[in-house]
Design an enzyme around this catalytic site. Structure first.
Site, mmCIF file in Angstrom:
data_model
loop_
_atom_site.group_PDB
_atom_site.id
_atom_site.type_symbol
_atom_site.label_atom_id
_atom_site.label_comp_id
_atom_site.label_asym_id
_atom_site.label_seq_id
_atom_site.Cartn_x
_atom_site.Cartn_y
_atom_site.Cartn_z
ATOM 1 N N ASN A 136 6.033 12.508 7.074
ATOM 2 C CA ASN A 136 4.634 12.253 6.679
ATOM 3 C C ASN A 136 4.474 11.770 5.241
ATOM 4 O OD1 ASN A 136 5.210 14.761 5.631
ATOM 5 N ND2 ASN A 136 3.259 15.695 6.197
ATOM 6 N N GLU A 147 10.027 23.868 2.736
ATOM 7 C CA GLU A 147 8.606 23.926 3.093
ATOM 8 C C GLU A 147 8.512 23.497 4.547
ATOM 9 O OE1 GLU A 147 5.435 22.914 4.400
ATOM 10 O OE2 GLU A 147 5.281 21.273 2.962
ATOM 11 N N CYS A 166 1.162 19.116 6.245
ATOM 12 C CA CYS A 166 1.448 20.558 6.322
ATOM 13 C C CYS A 166 0.254 21.349 5.827
ATOM 14 C CB CYS A 166 2.654 20.898 5.460
ATOM 15 S SG CYS A 166 4.121 20.074 6.018
HETATM 16 O O1 G3P Z 1 4.606 19.069 2.739
HETATM 17 C C1 G3P Z 1 3.324 18.937 2.212
HETATM 18 C C2 G3P Z 1 2.538 17.814 2.871
HETATM 19 O O2 G3P Z 1 2.651 17.844 4.263
HETATM 20 C C3 G3P Z 1 1.089 17.867 2.466
HETATM 21 O O3 G3P Z 1 0.928 17.373 1.191
HETATM 22 O O4 G3P Z 1 -0.298 16.312 -0.618
HETATM 23 O O5 G3P Z 1 -1.166 16.114 1.708
HETATM 24 O O6 G3P Z 1 -1.304 18.279 0.513
HETATM 25 P P1 G3P Z 1 -0.550 16.997 0.673
#
Ligand code: G3P
Length: 496
Positions: A169, A264, A298
């Site tokens: 992602n 993570e 996530c």
């Molecule tokens: O691993 C974290 C990612 O999936 C989300 O990051 O920057 O969209 O909060 P963000």
């Protein structure tokens, strides 16, 4: 265009090369791995299927290069990182194009990812200069029974070879969030990009190549997880693994040796809505938090826990915004784009069908074409439905109506995950109590969960991960402490 201009040397025919020993190479396996465009569902790019023997060579080169890199002045390491960041930002267009084709990221968000990555690399260089340029000085007489006969000097030194495995992602941003801290701290870096996102990652690596990092310090191997996945994570040359992804991380952590791990592994971020919340603010954050990049984050809002008395009103406001979301191809900058793969779409559909069978209220009709799933809000979800607990990684958001704040906290804490959560209320005292009670790495008050800004600490509890990320924490995690103790023949006290 991908594989053109300054990126021409990373392409061989229709297969992108891998990067080892400072060069772009074809794999001796003679095999390639197809990358399927989530929108067209056809092969769009191909990458090399590297062999275990090639991984061994990469590891040898990484070990050798790290020894010299550790002796490279900190300011020089920072200078090269700043240079890589500038090249990356300058070439945001072709890299963003790869993100659009490989992972169906909306075009504008794809550009943002590359710019954000350049900023992350620069910030990391600056932070590294600050925190690695300082150590500690301790004297022995602060501990009972000791005179001042020992001076202890501590500093942070590199771990060695860091293995970075980012997810699909954010194949660029979550790669540089591992690469930059590793390099500034004096480590070498082996990158295994996700298959979807690999071509964007290879372009990003080329920006580091053009910046002039020493040969072998950075490598990028592509290939099938079944062929080189375990081989990489269990390789004796690896001194640290930084992984972002799904529950594969749990098995990696069981198999990895005695090395530091940073992981993570997803979340089921709850959004707790109290009676006094500003419902327009909540609705806007549910849309942004739940549906941006089609829910494939996530940190997406993955379950709304709203007090029954304001639930009708909130659901109406969210519904009104859901109908305005545009649905279609990433090239057209639609809000909702195809999810990454057919298997992902099938999994999401399974959760939706389970909720349907068990009586959830569908606020919109369920609609899917290929990998494209229309945004869906499911009201009156109950704890016996899979969607109440499982992470769809898609544009489907469950709403659970709660009778008390305690019920909301209980649901949040009963999850296996513990990445982030959020609470909406105008009462800061209540918000603090709820934040303290939620077993998650971060709680956002009056905003949707999010990792950024990228220098904030980012960590998951329980099955959401091990260790804390964010620029400073990642630099620290990718170092170890070394002490030198000077022993004096007699106590010495500094006089004023
Ligand atoms: O691993 C974290 C990612 O999936 C989300 O990051 O920057 O969209 O909060 P963000």
């Amino acid at each position: 265009m991908a594989g053109n201009g300054i990126f021409a040397e990373i392409l061989d025919g229709d297969v992108f090369k891998y990067y080892a020993d400072g060069e772009w190479k074809k794999s001796n396996s003679g095999k390639s791995v197809p990358i399927v465009n989530p929108t067209t569902r056809r092969t769009h790019y191909k990458v090399q299927a590297c062999s275990q023997e090639e991984v061994n060579k990469v590891m040898e080169a990484a070990k050798a290069a790290q020894k010299l890199w550790a002796k490279t002045p900190l300011w020089k390491r920072a200078e090269l990182l700043h240079k890589a960041a500038a090249i990356l930002k300058e070439h945001k267009a072709p890299i963003a194009e790869c993100l659009v084709k490989e992972i169906a990221k909306p075009a504008k968000d794809a550009v943002t990812e590359v710019i954000r990555s350049g900023d992350l690399v620069s910030y990391c260089a600056e932070e590294g200069v600050r925190i690695l340029g300082e150590g500690k000085f301790l004297v022995s007489d602060s501990f009972p029974g000791n005179e001042r006969t020992k001076y202890c000097l501590t500093s942070k030194i590199p771990l060695g070879v860091v293995l970075a495995i980012p997810p699909f992602n954010y194949p660029v941003n979550l790669a540089v969030s591992k690469i930059a801290p590793a390099l500034i701290a004096g480590n070498s870096l082996v990158l295994k990009p996700p298959t979807q996102g690999a071509v964007a990652a290879l372009h990003m690596v080329h920006c580091f190549h053009l910046a002039g990092f020493p040969k072998g310090l950075i490598s990028c191997v592509t290939g099938k997880g079944s062929e080189i996945g375990d081989f990489l994570t269990m390789h004796p040359a690896v001194n640290c693994i930084s992984f972002t992804g799904g529950d594969t991380g749990i098995s990696i952590s069981k198999k990895a040796g005695m090395i530091p791990l940073q992981m993570e592994l997803g979340g089921k971020d709850a959004c707790i809505v109290l009676e006094d919340a500003d419902l327009d603010l909540v609705a806007a954050n549910i849309i942004k938090g739940g549906f941006s990049y089609s829910g494939q984050r996530c940190t997406a809002v993955k379950v709304v826990l709203v007090m029954e008395s304001v639930a009708d009103s909130l659901v109406e406001k969210v519904k009104a915004k859901v109908v305005k979301l545009t649905v279609g191809p990433p090239e057209e900058n639609c809000d909702i784009t195809p999810v990454v793969s057919e298997s992902s779409a099938n999994f999401i559909e399974g959760l939706v069908m389970d909720a349907k069978q068990k009586g959830a209220t569908f606020c919109q009709e369920y609609r899917r074409e290929g990998n494209l799933i229309w945004p869906l809000l499911l009201d009156n979800v109950r704890p016996d439905m899979r969607i109440a607990w499982e992470e769809p990684f898609g544009p489907v958001l469950p709403v659970i109506r709660i009778g008390s704040v305690e019920e909301g906290i209980h649901h949040c804490n009963a999850s296996n995950f513990g990445l982030q959560g959020c609470v909406f209320t105008k009462d800061i005292n209540k918000a603090m109590l709820i934040s303290d009670a939620m077993e998650t790495g971060t709680v956002q008050i009056n905003s949707a969960p999010a990792r950024g800004p990228d220098h904030f600490p980012f960590q998951g509890f329980k099955d959401s991960g091990i260790g804390s990320q964010g620029i400073t924490n990642s630099i620290n995690m990718m170092t170890k402490v070394k002490s030198t103790v000077i022993n004096l023949p007699s106590p010495s006290y500094t006089m004023g």
